[in-house]
Scaffold this motif. Structure first.
Motif, short mmCIF file in Angstrom:
data_model
loop_
_atom_site.label_atom_id
_atom_site.label_comp_id
_atom_site.label_asym_id
_atom_site.label_seq_id
_atom_site.Cartn_x
_atom_site.Cartn_y
_atom_site.Cartn_z
N ASN A 189 10.58 -1.03 8.10
CA ASN A 189 9.93 -2.16 7.44
C ASN A 189 8.45 -2.27 7.78
O ASN A 189 7.79 -3.24 7.40
CB ASN A 189 10.64 -3.47 7.82
N SER A 190 7.93 -1.31 8.50
CA SER A 190 6.53 -1.40 8.94
C SER A 190 5.55 -1.33 7.77
O SER A 190 4.42 -1.82 7.87
CB SER A 190 6.22 -0.28 9.93
N CYS A 191 5.98 -0.75 6.66
CA CYS A 191 5.07 -0.67 5.51
C CYS A 191 4.85 -2.02 4.85
O CYS A 191 4.00 -2.15 3.97
CB CYS A 191 5.58 0.34 4.49
N TYR A 192 5.60 -3.05 5.27
CA TYR A 192 5.38 -4.39 4.74
C TYR A 192 4.33 -5.15 5.56
O TYR A 192 4.05 -6.31 5.26
CB TYR A 192 6.70 -5.18 4.74
N ILE A 193 3.78 -4.51 6.55
CA ILE A 193 2.74 -5.15 7.36
C ILE A 193 1.39 -4.78 6.77
O ILE A 193 1.03 -3.60 6.67
CB ILE A 193 2.81 -4.69 8.83
N ASP A 213 0.81 -1.21 0.00
CA ASP A 213 0.00 0.00 0.00
C ASP A 213 0.85 1.27 0.00
O ASP A 213 0.53 2.23 -0.71
CB ASP A 213 -0.94 -0.01 1.21
N GLU A 214 1.88 1.27 0.78
CA GLU A 214 2.70 2.48 0.92
C GLU A 214 3.86 2.44 -0.09
O GLU A 214 4.48 1.41 -0.31
CB GLU A 214 3.24 2.60 2.34
N GLU A 215 4.14 3.62 -0.65
CA GLU A 215 5.11 3.71 -1.74
C GLU A 215 6.53 3.33 -1.34
O GLU A 215 7.22 2.67 -2.13
CB GLU A 215 5.09 5.11 -2.35
N ASP A 242 6.12 -11.03 5.35
CA ASP A 242 4.94 -11.50 4.63
C ASP A 242 5.11 -11.28 3.13
O ASP A 242 5.29 -10.15 2.67
CB ASP A 242 3.70 -10.76 5.15
N VAL A 243 5.08 -12.35 2.35
CA VAL A 243 5.19 -12.25 0.89
C VAL A 243 3.96 -12.83 0.22
O VAL A 243 3.98 -13.13 -0.99
CB VAL A 243 6.47 -12.96 0.37
N ASN A 286 18.58 -7.84 9.27
CA ASN A 286 17.23 -7.41 9.64
C ASN A 286 16.35 -7.14 8.43
O ASN A 286 15.29 -6.50 8.54
CB ASN A 286 17.30 -6.14 10.50
N SER A 287 16.76 -7.58 7.26
CA SER A 287 16.02 -7.28 6.04
C SER A 287 14.62 -7.85 6.05
O SER A 287 13.71 -7.30 5.41
CB SER A 287 16.79 -7.80 4.82
#
Length: 690
Positions: free
Chosen positions: A474-478, A403-405, A493-494, A463-464
């Motif tokens: 990395n919070s935008c991957y949640i 969602d986030e760029e 999460d992929v 920590n990737s």
């Protein structure tokens, strides 16, 4: 004994100059001397004759006279002599020309030992010096030399020789000027800079383009599968899940670039197509080996329905019971990779296509079934600092997963085929790999040596894959639905890349992950040297020399209530497999070219530039020296063998040049003007050339 009609005091059998051999010898020579002009007469007056040396000398002179007359009558026979002898005489002629001896110095130091007078008697010897005079030679018709078909005659015309000399001087002058210009230009625009700019242009047919269009088969895919060794004990609740790593199973990943288009805005658009091919010769394990593995359709669908309604869960339980589905299955490695399909999965796709969009869940089949992506990258001299970085991926600057760029942007990343030139240690490599569903950053770690070249090693930080609160970047991957239940540290999460199937990525063996991951099972042994990711790049060219991208795919089973048959897997994160993409190196021809450009060329170009400039200056000096010191006309060797060994000739401006040719082992000076000399065949008499 006969004497020379042209030069009184010189006996015919010893000198034979200027047609002397046909002169009237033995009589009065006054008329001949008068015909030769006042300069010859004056020269003849200073010649001294030598006394007779006995009957033996007279006999030798008679024999020599016969040979000379024979040579006059058979001049053509002499022309058939060996070319090797002619070449040797030419060398003698050149050496003697360079000596530059003058006639005046020879005259001042020479003497004649014989007695000179009209009607010289037999026994007189040839003088060492004969006077120099100005005699205009008439041009003669060249003869064709017999024997080998080469043009010969009495000599080569002065004009033809002069033209050759002028052409040679012009050639040297032009070569010198060109050498200086090239040397100066190679300092301003160095070959190194030109080569690097040509690489940025990606010109068809050049090595950079051809290597990219058809990359060498240097990428190996190694896959390790986690086999469950205590399935019954685990399902009964007696033991923790125990896994065993089985592998590697080695494949070669083939990359092809098609539909290549050069755009007007300094970009290049292409379609990247990747395929994997099993390598039996490199494998010690068989794809037919049988393993105990988690039932991916059962556990995956159950995890997906963890928050579904009661009716949906009851219907799903009835569906599982009808197929007697079990949480663990035994299958071959090949089926697990390429053909994971069973009747339950096929039926589920027919009934619930929104839930099960595919009927084959083979892990490699899922990755490579549609591994075709349109990519647009930057190229050209104006894009050196972002060379081959992505402008658009699938026609967009974003991936379309998040969602986030900041987490979804694809622009500015690289697929790992090439990186910008002149990398610095502060540069951050952004690596896009479709299987990871994101762009991962790599940071400089250390200098290394590869193939005799300095290279930079960039590491993927541990920590990737961490989306915990410790790493807010990395919070935008949640995703929204997962914020209530965050994944443990070390997991990413992929699922957006795999039809929302509950898949999480991590380092192999959960390296750098939360302790809860290790406490839930046995058989995991993380090790940074074996499970970390890195890329080694030559910083000047930006060419990756070696890389290892390692990641692990895990099945996320959420806490599920109301669905049977999942047993002890409830709330567990199960490792399925981990893969390593390894660029093992570069072909020898690419690494050799890189070594030349990076190591040799920068040093060599300076030396070559200086050498070219000095060479050009030297050629121009030779031209200037030749213009001032080389006679306008150059005397060519007479084809006959009876021409004098040494000739000192007057230039038009008073300079002199000498050519030595021994006459019976004695130097002779002939009275020919250098500027007007055309050598004539020996069969021409002195009276004719006068």
């Amino acid at each position: 004994m006969k004497t020379c009609a042209l030069l009184p005091g010189c006996c015919c059998d010893a000198c034979s100059i200027g047609g002397c051999s046909l002169g009237e010898c033995g009589g009065v020579v006054g008329a001949a001397a008068a015909a030769a002009g006042p300069m010859v007469a004056a020269a003849a007056s200073i010649v001294k004759a030598s006394s007779a040396k006995g009957k033996t000398a007279a006999a030798e002179r008679d024999e020599a006279t016969k040979k000379l007359r024979s040579a006059e009558d058979g001049y053509g026979d002499e022309e058939e002599e060996d070319d090797d002898e002619d070449d040797e005489d030419d060398d003698d002629y050149d050496e003697d020309t360079e000596r530059g001896e003058t006639a005046s110095s020879t005259l001042s130091t020479s003497s004649c030992t014989g007695v000179v007078g009209e009607g010289s008697e037999a026994g007189t010897e040839c003088c060492e010096v004969v006077a120099v005079g100005m005699v205009r030679a008439e041009p003669t018709k060249p003869r064709k030399k017999r024997g080998k078909g080469k043009a010969g005659g009495g000599g080569i015309a002065r004009a033809a020789r002069s033209r050759r000399v002028n052409r040679g001087i012009a050639f040297l002058a032009i070569s010198g000027i060109i050498s200086i210009i090239v040397g100066v230009l190679s300092i301003i625009w160095t070959p190194f800079d030109l080569f690097m700019n040509e690489r940025l242009k990606m010109v068809r047919g050049l090595p950079a383009y051809e290597w990219w269009r058809n990359p060498p088969d240097e990428v190996l895919l190694r896959v390790y599968v986690f086999n469950i060794t205590n399935g019954k004990e685990f399902l009964s609740g007696k033991e923790k899940l125990r896994v065993e790593e089985v592998g590697p199973f080695i494949f070669r990943e083939k990359l092809r670039h098609t539909n290549i288009t050069f755009n007007d805005n300094g970009t290049l658009t292409y379609v990247a197509h990747r395929t994997a091919h099993f390598l039996p010769e490199m494998n010690t394990l068989s794809l037919n080996a049988s393993l105990v593995l988690p039932n991916l359709p059962l556990l995956g669908m159950a995890s997906y329905l963890h928050d579904a309604s009661f009716i949906t869960k009851m219907s799903f339980n009835f569906f599982l019971k009808s197929f007697n589905a079990q949480p663990l299955v035994e299958m071959s490695v090949n089926d697990y990779f390429w053909n994971y399909s069973d009747p339950m999965l096929q039926t589920a796709r027919q009934l619930l296509p929104f839930l099960v969009p595919v009927d084959n869940m083979g892990i490699l089949h899922t990755i490579y079934q549609n591994f075709r992506d349109e990519v647009t990258v930057y190229i050209g001299p104006g894009n050196g600092d972002r060379f081959f970085l992505i402008d658009k991926y699938r026609g967009s600057r974003r991936l379309g997963y998040w969602d986030e760029e900041p987490c979804d942007v694809a622009s500015g990343s690289s697929e790992g085929v090439a990186y910008p030139q002149f990398l610095t240690k502060n540069f951050t490599l952004l690596y896009l790999r479709k299987t990871l569903c994101r762009v991962t950053p790599l940071y400089y770690a250390q200098d290394v040596q590869r193939k005799g070249m300095l290279a930079y090693r960039f590491n993927l930080p541990n920590n990737s894959f961490d989306t915990s609160e410790k790493y807010p970047d990395n919070s935008c991957y949640i995703r929204d639905y997962s914020k209530e239940k965050l994944l443990p540290a070390g997991l990413l999460d992929v699922s957006p890349c795999y039809y929302d199937f509950p898949i999480a990525a991590s380092f192999p063996h959960f390296m750098g992950g939360d302790l809860s991951l290790f406490n839930s099972m046995e058989g995991l042994h993380p090790e940074n040297s074996k499970h970390g990711s890195y890329v080694i790049v030559e910083p000047i060219t930006g060419v990756p020399m070696e890389s290892r991208a390692r990641s692990q795919s895990n099945l996320v089973i959420r806490n599920v209530t109301g669905i049977h048959r999942i047993g002890k897997f409830n709330g567990l994160i199960v490792p399925m497999f981990w893969a390593e993409y390894n660029q093992v190196g570069l072909p020898w021809y690419i690494s050799s070219l890189m070594y030349f450009v990076v190591v040799i060329l920068p040093s060599l170009q300076q030396v070559v530039s200086v050498v070219l400039i000095l060479l050009g200056i030297g050629l121009l000096l030779v031209v200037l020296f030749g213009c001032f010191c080389t006679p306008v006309s150059v005397v060519h060797k007479h084809w006959g063998r009876n021409f004098p060994r040494k000739i000192c000739l007057d230039e038009e401006k008073g300079d002199k040049a000498c050519i030595t040719k021994m006459c019976k082992n004695k130097p002779i000076i002939v009275p020919y003007s250098y500027s007007f000399l055309d050598l004539v065949p020996s069969s021409r008499s002195s009276s004719e050339i006068l």
